[in-house]
Design an enzyme around this catalytic site. Structure first.
Site, PDB file in Angstrom:
ATOM      1  N   CYS A  50       0.888  -1.197  -0.016  1.00 34.34           N
ATOM      2  CA  CYS A  50      -0.350   0.277   0.137  1.00 34.34           C
ATOM      3  C   CYS A  50       0.999   1.145  -0.541  1.00 34.34           C
ATOM      4  O   CYS A  50       1.791   1.924   0.535  1.00 34.34           O
ATOM      5  CB  CYS A  50      -1.013  -0.060   1.198  1.00 34.34           C
ATOM      6  SG  CYS A  50      -2.093   1.871   1.348  1.00 34.34           S
ATOM      7  N   CYS A  53       0.155   2.951   3.333  1.00 30.60           N
ATOM      8  CA  CYS A  53       1.108   2.671   4.641  1.00 30.60           C
ATOM      9  C   CYS A  53       2.406   3.389   5.609  1.00 30.60           C
ATOM     10  O   CYS A  53       2.940   3.448   4.464  1.00 30.60           O
ATOM     11  CB  CYS A  53       1.184   1.269   4.831  1.00 30.60           C
ATOM     12  SG  CYS A  53      -0.395   0.858   4.592  1.00 30.60           S
ATOM     13  N   HIS A 113      -3.961   0.244   7.715  1.00 28.94           N
ATOM     14  CA  HIS A 113      -4.406  -0.119   6.516  1.00 28.94           C
ATOM     15  C   HIS A 113      -6.155  -0.445   6.864  1.00 28.94           C
ATOM     16  O   HIS A 113      -6.693  -0.231   5.932  1.00 28.94           O
ATOM     17  CB  HIS A 113      -3.807  -0.615   5.877  1.00 28.94           C
ATOM     18  CG  HIS A 113      -4.143  -0.591   4.487  1.00 28.94           C
ATOM     19  ND1 HIS A 113      -3.593  -0.306   3.407  1.00 28.94           N
ATOM     20  CD2 HIS A 113      -4.898  -1.826   4.424  1.00 28.94           C
ATOM     21  CE1 HIS A 113      -4.625  -1.156   2.741  1.00 28.94           C
ATOM     22  NE2 HIS A 113      -4.890  -2.100   2.266  1.00 28.94           N
ATOM     23  N   ASN A 153     -14.005  10.247  -0.799  1.00 29.90           N
ATOM     24  CA  ASN A 153     -14.267   8.998  -1.319  1.00 29.90           C
ATOM     25  C   ASN A 153     -13.846   7.682  -0.826  1.00 29.90           C
ATOM     26  O   ASN A 153     -12.555   6.882  -0.735  1.00 29.90           O
ATOM     27  CB  ASN A 153     -13.456   8.871  -2.842  1.00 29.90           C
ATOM     28  CG  ASN A 153     -14.605  10.215  -3.602  1.00 29.90           C
ATOM     29  OD1 ASN A 153     -15.299  10.918  -3.785  1.00 29.90           O
ATOM     30  ND2 ASN A 153     -13.631  10.333  -4.499  1.00 29.90           N
ATOM     31  N   GLY A 159     -14.833   5.438  -6.829  1.00 30.34           N
ATOM     32  CA  GLY A 159     -13.696   5.820  -7.562  1.00 30.34           C
ATOM     33  C   GLY A 159     -12.615   5.651  -6.547  1.00 30.34           C
ATOM     34  O   GLY A 159     -10.986   6.110  -7.216  1.00 30.34           O
ATOM     35  N   SER A 161      -9.366   4.212  -5.253  1.00 29.80           N
ATOM     36  CA  SER A 161      -8.701   3.780  -5.632  1.00 29.80           C
ATOM     37  C   SER A 161      -8.315   2.558  -4.551  1.00 29.80           C
ATOM     38  O   SER A 161      -7.034   1.911  -4.763  1.00 29.80           O
ATOM     39  CB  SER A 161      -7.473   4.187  -6.505  1.00 29.80           C
ATOM     40  OG  SER A 161      -6.648   5.433  -6.151  1.00 29.80           O
ATOM     41  N   HIS A 164      -7.131   2.419   2.288  1.00 27.31           N
ATOM     42  CA  HIS A 164      -6.381   2.686   3.602  1.00 27.31           C
ATOM     43  C   HIS A 164      -6.704   3.924   3.690  1.00 27.31           C
ATOM     44  O   HIS A 164      -7.302   4.857   2.719  1.00 27.31           O
ATOM     45  CB  HIS A 164      -5.132   3.378   2.892  1.00 27.31           C
ATOM     46  CG  HIS A 164      -4.342   3.478   4.259  1.00 27.31           C
ATOM     47  ND1 HIS A 164      -3.386   2.852   4.347  1.00 27.31           N
ATOM     48  CD2 HIS A 164      -4.145   5.156   5.246  1.00 27.31           C
ATOM     49  CE1 HIS A 164      -2.661   2.813   6.172  1.00 27.31           C
ATOM     50  NE2 HIS A 164      -3.066   4.157   6.217  1.00 27.31           N
ATOM     51  N   HIS A 166      -8.626   7.489   3.987  1.00 30.69           N
ATOM     52  CA  HIS A 166      -7.828   8.435   3.586  1.00 30.69           C
ATOM     53  C   HIS A 166      -8.932   9.814   2.974  1.00 30.69           C
ATOM     54  O   HIS A 166     -10.177   8.631   2.420  1.00 30.69           O
ATOM     55  CB  HIS A 166      -6.388   8.443   2.263  1.00 30.69           C
ATOM     56  CG  HIS A 166      -7.168   7.833   1.339  1.00 30.69           C
ATOM     57  ND1 HIS A 166      -7.065   6.717   1.141  1.00 30.69           N
ATOM     58  CD2 HIS A 166      -7.141   9.238  -0.240  1.00 30.69           C
ATOM     59  CE1 HIS A 166      -7.625   6.945  -0.919  1.00 30.69           C
ATOM     60  NE2 HIS A 166      -7.492   7.211  -1.170  1.00 30.69           N
ATOM     61  N   GLN A 168      -8.952  13.723   0.187  1.00 29.74           N
ATOM     62  CA  GLN A 168      -8.290  14.447  -0.217  1.00 29.74           C
ATOM     63  C   GLN A 168      -8.963  16.096   0.284  1.00 29.74           C
ATOM     64  O   GLN A 168     -10.112  15.869   0.315  1.00 29.74           O
ATOM     65  CB  GLN A 168      -8.257  14.545  -1.821  1.00 29.74           C
ATOM     66  CG  GLN A 168      -8.446  13.058  -1.863  1.00 29.74           C
ATOM     67  CD  GLN A 168      -8.395  12.537  -3.775  1.00 29.74           C
ATOM     68  OE1 GLN A 168      -7.935  13.180  -4.066  1.00 29.74           O
ATOM     69  NE2 GLN A 168      -8.884  11.530  -4.345  1.00 29.74           N
ATOM     70  N   GLU A 182     -24.041  27.196  -3.966  1.00 32.73           N
ATOM     71  CA  GLU A 182     -24.671  27.209  -2.238  1.00 32.73           C
ATOM     72  C   GLU A 182     -24.522  28.935  -1.749  1.00 32.73           C
ATOM     73  O   GLU A 182     -25.092  29.086  -1.062  1.00 32.73           O
ATOM     74  CB  GLU A 182     -23.896  26.433  -1.605  1.00 32.73           C
ATOM     75  CG  GLU A 182     -24.763  24.307  -2.176  1.00 32.73           C
ATOM     76  CD  GLU A 182     -24.374  23.585  -1.692  1.00 32.73           C
ATOM     77  OE1 GLU A 182     -23.108  24.334  -0.107  1.00 32.73           O
ATOM     78  OE2 GLU A 182     -24.257  22.612  -1.246  1.00 32.73           O
ATOM     79  N   HIS A 298     -22.128  17.738   3.411  1.00 34.81           N
ATOM     80  CA  HIS A 298     -22.645  16.968   2.528  1.00 34.81           C
ATOM     81  C   HIS A 298     -22.261  14.767   2.710  1.00 34.81           C
ATOM     82  O   HIS A 298     -20.567  14.693   1.995  1.00 34.81           O
ATOM     83  CB  HIS A 298     -22.592  17.230   1.102  1.00 34.81           C
ATOM     84  CG  HIS A 298     -23.322  18.544   0.400  1.00 34.81           C
ATOM     85  ND1 HIS A 298     -24.971  18.295   0.735  1.00 34.81           N
ATOM     86  CD2 HIS A 298     -22.689  19.865   1.068  1.00 34.81           C
ATOM     87  CE1 HIS A 298     -24.981  19.613   0.803  1.00 34.81           C
ATOM     88  NE2 HIS A 298     -24.000  20.367   0.900  1.00 34.81           N
ATOM     89  N   LYS A 311     -27.550   3.188  -7.013  1.00 36.69           N
ATOM     90  CA  LYS A 311     -29.216   3.953  -7.904  1.00 36.69           C
ATOM     91  C   LYS A 311     -27.785   4.632  -8.663  1.00 36.69           C
ATOM     92  O   LYS A 311     -26.534   5.581  -8.673  1.00 36.69           O
ATOM     93  CB  LYS A 311     -29.132   5.387  -6.609  1.00 36.69           C
ATOM     94  CG  LYS A 311     -29.675   6.067  -7.788  1.00 36.69           C
ATOM     95  CD  LYS A 311     -30.521   7.770  -6.830  1.00 36.69           C
ATOM     96  CE  LYS A 311     -30.741   8.937  -7.414  1.00 36.69           C
ATOM     97  NZ  LYS A 311     -32.555   8.589  -8.344  1.00 36.69           N
ATOM     98  N   GLN A 323     -34.262  13.065  -9.524  1.00 36.70           N
ATOM     99  CA  GLN A 323     -35.245  12.128  -9.395  1.00 36.70           C
ATOM    100  C   GLN A 323     -35.110  10.462  -7.803  1.00 36.70           C
ATOM    101  O   GLN A 323     -33.696  10.188  -8.264  1.00 36.70           O
ATOM    102  CB  GLN A 323     -36.487  11.396 -10.216  1.00 36.70           C
ATOM    103  CG  GLN A 323     -37.454  10.883 -10.029  1.00 36.70           C
ATOM    104  CD  GLN A 323     -37.713   9.341  -9.580  1.00 36.70           C
ATOM    105  OE1 GLN A 323     -36.402   8.641  -9.938  1.00 36.70           O
ATOM    106  NE2 GLN A 323     -38.558   8.414  -9.225  1.00 36.70           N
TER     107      GLN A 323
END
Length: 346
Positions: A50, A53, A113, A153, A159, A161, A164, A166, A168, A182, A298, A311, A323
C-alpha cells in the site's frame, strides 16, 4: 388530498435553487427480498504493497514517514497544479477555456490500513478534523487559492483506488460550480433576512423531527428535504459558523462524535463498509466575508437496497432533473432506527 408520502411531487433544494422529482408510489414497499452482503477479505493492519501505509514507498520514490496519527502530503497525481501557464481560449464567445491553477493534497486518516472512520476512536477522528482545519487555513491563506474543497471518496464504487483510510483536498483559484450555487443561495437569503439560510432550515427540521437521524450538543445529522441520493445526509453545526476554523474545541469534539455515529449507522444499514462521497462546504477563501455561508458536510452514498443494488443517474435524471423513489422521510427513519454499535462488534 395531496400526501407527499404517496403522491409524486417536486421538491426545491434551498442550497442550489434546483428541483428534484419524488415518486414515492414507485417504491411504497422498497425493502423486499434478500439483502446481499459483499464484504472484501479482512485487510491487514499494515500492507507492504500500500502506497499510503507508514514507511512504504509512493510513486516517484517518495517514502512515507513512520507516522502514528495522520499524514498529509501533496498528491502525486494531482488534478490541479500550481504552475499552469496563464491563458485560455475564446472562439466567437462560444468555445471558451481558461487556465486553472491549484493544489492537491492527500490526508491519511490513520496508519492502520484496516480501519475506516466509523472504526476509529473519537480522539483519532478529532485528529483528522484538526488536520482539516490546519489545511483549510494554510491553503486558504495563499493568494492563488480562493476555494478549499475537503472530501473523502469511500469504496471502490466511488472511485476510491486505495482502501487505506484517507481523504483529499483540492484547492483552486476559482469557485467550483456546486459551492458557487450554494454561495449564491445563501448570500441572497442572508441579504433578505439577515440570518443564515441553513440555521433557519435546521430550526425547521428540528421542529418537524421527520428527517433527523442523530443529534448531539453541537451537531445535527439529517436527511435533507431535497435529498437526491437514497440515504443522503447533511451534517450541520447548530451554531452559525462560516468555516471549520471557527469551531470551538467542544464543537470539534462533537463533530468527531457525529461523524463516528453517522458513519457507523451507514455501515450497519447493510452490514458492510458503506461507500459514499462526502465533503465539507464552507466559506470561500477569497478575502470576502461571506457572512451568509454556514459550514456543512454532505454525504452522498449510492446504495439503495443492498451492496449490489445502487442508484444511477440515468435517462430522465440526466436529461430532465434528479428523481428518487423512497422519500427522504422514509430514509431518515431507516437510518434513525439503526444501532450505533458497529456491526463488526455486535
Amino acid at each position: 388530498m395531496f400526501d407527499p408520502a404517496q403522491h409524486s411531487h417536486r421538491r426545491l433544494n434551498l442550497l442550489t435553487g434546483e428541483w428534484l422529482l419524488v415518486s414515492p408510489h414507485r417504491a411504497l414497499r422498497p425493502w423486499q427480498g434478500q439483502q446481499e452482503k459483499t464484504e472484501p477479505a479482512q485487510r491487514p493492519a499494515h500492507d507492504p504493497t500500500c502506497y499510503l501505509c507508514p514507511g512504504n514507498v509512493r510513486a516517484g520514490g517518495q517514502q512515507n514517514p513512520d507516522y502514528a496519527g495522520t499524514f498529509v502530503f501533496d498528491n502525486d497525481f494531482a488534478a490541479l497544479l500550481p504552475d499552469v501557464p496563464a491563458g485560455g481560449l475564446n472562439v466567437d464567445g462560444l468555445l471558451r477555456a481558461e487556465a486553472e491553477t491549484g493544489v492537491g493534497r492527500v490526508i491519511c486518516f490513520s496508519p492502520r490500513h484496516d480501519l475506516t472512520l466509523p472504526e476509529m476512536s473519537p480522539a483519532a477522528i478529532r485528529g483528522v478534523i484538526d488536520v482539516w482545519v490546519d489545511e483549510y487555513q494554510a491553503l486558504g491563506a495563499r493568494p492563488d487559492i480562493n476555494y478549499v474543497q475537503i472530501f473523502e471518496n469511500k469504496g471502490a464504487i466511488m472511485g476510491c483506488s486505495n482502501p487505506h483510510p484517507h481523504g483529499q483536498i483540492w484547492a483552486q483559484r476559482s469557485l467550483p460550480m456546486e459551492p458557487a450555487k450554494e454561495s449564491t443561495q445563501q448570500a441572497a437569503y442572508f441579504r433578505e433576512h439577515g440570518r443564515s439560510l441553513l440555521a433557519d432550515y435546521l430550526a425547521t427540521e428540528l421542529r418537524e423531527q421527520q428527517r433527523i437521524v442523530l443529534e448531539n450538543e453541537h451537531w445535527v445529522a439529517l436527511v435533507p428535504f431535497w435529498a437526491v441520493w437514497p440515504f443522503e445526509t447533511l451534517l450541520l453545526p447548530r451554531r452559525h459558523v462560516t468555516d471549520i476554523a471557527q469551531l470551538t474545541d467542544a464543537e470539534k469534539d462533537a463533530f468527531a462524535d457525529a461523524l463516528r455515529r453517522l458513519t457507523t449507522r451507514y455501515d450497519n444499514l447493510f452490514e458492510l463498509s458503506f461507500p459514499y462521497s462526502a465533503g465539507l462546504h464552507q466559506r470561500p477563501t477569497d478575502g470576502q466575508p461571506h457572512e451568509g455561508w454556514h459550514l456543512h458536510m454532505h454525504f452522498y452514498p449510492p446504495l439503495l437496497r443492498s451492496a449490489t443494488v445502487r442508484k444511477f443517474m440515468v435517462g430522465y435524471e440526466m436529461l430532465g432533473n434528479p428523481q428518487r423513489d423512497i422519500t427522504p422521510e422514509w430514509a431518515a427513519g431507516r437510518l434513525r432506527g439503526l444501532s450505533e454499535t458497529h456491526y463488526k462488534l455486535g
